[in-house]
Enzyme design. Sequence first.
Site, mmCIF file in Angstrom:
data_model
loop_
_atom_site.group_PDB
_atom_site.id
_atom_site.type_symbol
_atom_site.label_atom_id
_atom_site.label_comp_id
_atom_site.label_asym_id
_atom_site.label_seq_id
_atom_site.Cartn_x
_atom_site.Cartn_y
_atom_site.Cartn_z
ATOM 1 N N VAL A 46 9.303 -8.152 0.389
ATOM 2 C CA VAL A 46 7.999 -7.538 0.645
ATOM 3 C C VAL A 46 7.501 -6.824 -0.607
ATOM 4 C CG1 VAL A 46 6.746 -5.817 2.030
ATOM 5 C CG2 VAL A 46 8.440 -7.293 3.122
ATOM 6 N N CYS A 47 8.428 -6.207 -1.346
ATOM 7 C CA CYS A 47 8.063 -5.392 -2.512
ATOM 8 C C CYS A 47 7.169 -6.124 -3.512
ATOM 9 C CB CYS A 47 9.311 -4.852 -3.202
ATOM 10 S SG CYS A 47 10.334 -3.816 -2.136
#
Length: 187
Positions: A46-47
């Site tokens: 997700v980062c």
Amino acid sequence: MSIVGTKLKPFQATAYLQGKFVDVSDADVLGKWGVFFFYPADFTFVCPTELEDLADSYEELKGLGVEVYSVSTDTHFSHKAWHDSSPAIGKINYYMLGDQNHTISNNFGILREGVGLADRGTFVVDPDGVIQLVEITPEGVGRNAAELVRKIKAAKYWRENPGQVCPAKWEEGAETLAPSIDLVGKI
């Protein structure tokens, strides 16, 4: 206890920034708006989507007088390796702070106890070093840079226009409110 309204605590860190390693401290943040954008770890899932989204809004934020500091408990060396190997992270022109000693994460109360990783959190600091906005989401929920920009515009407006407040979904140029006894119960 809420961190909103508290002062930025002292820190020193090394960041990766546009091909260089640079030292950053709390003193460098004062005098302008700052976004501390915590994420769990480099080389994750997700980062990079969040950091790329923020990179796409970075020029607009700079135009508003805002500096961005992404922070994870990785080292600045790891940030460079990720920047050099990922097309999404390669777009980043803002600071990527290494917080391997956990000082910054602990200062903001965002370090996951016993894990050594920061939670996914955003903190907006005003030019006086006061934390004005906070957003924390679970690890599997990414943030939206457009909403962050909207909130920063509202916070700046509120700071620059005493006696005015920004209602829900306020966008730059829209009507604001002047709290008064006449408004009680009418909204």
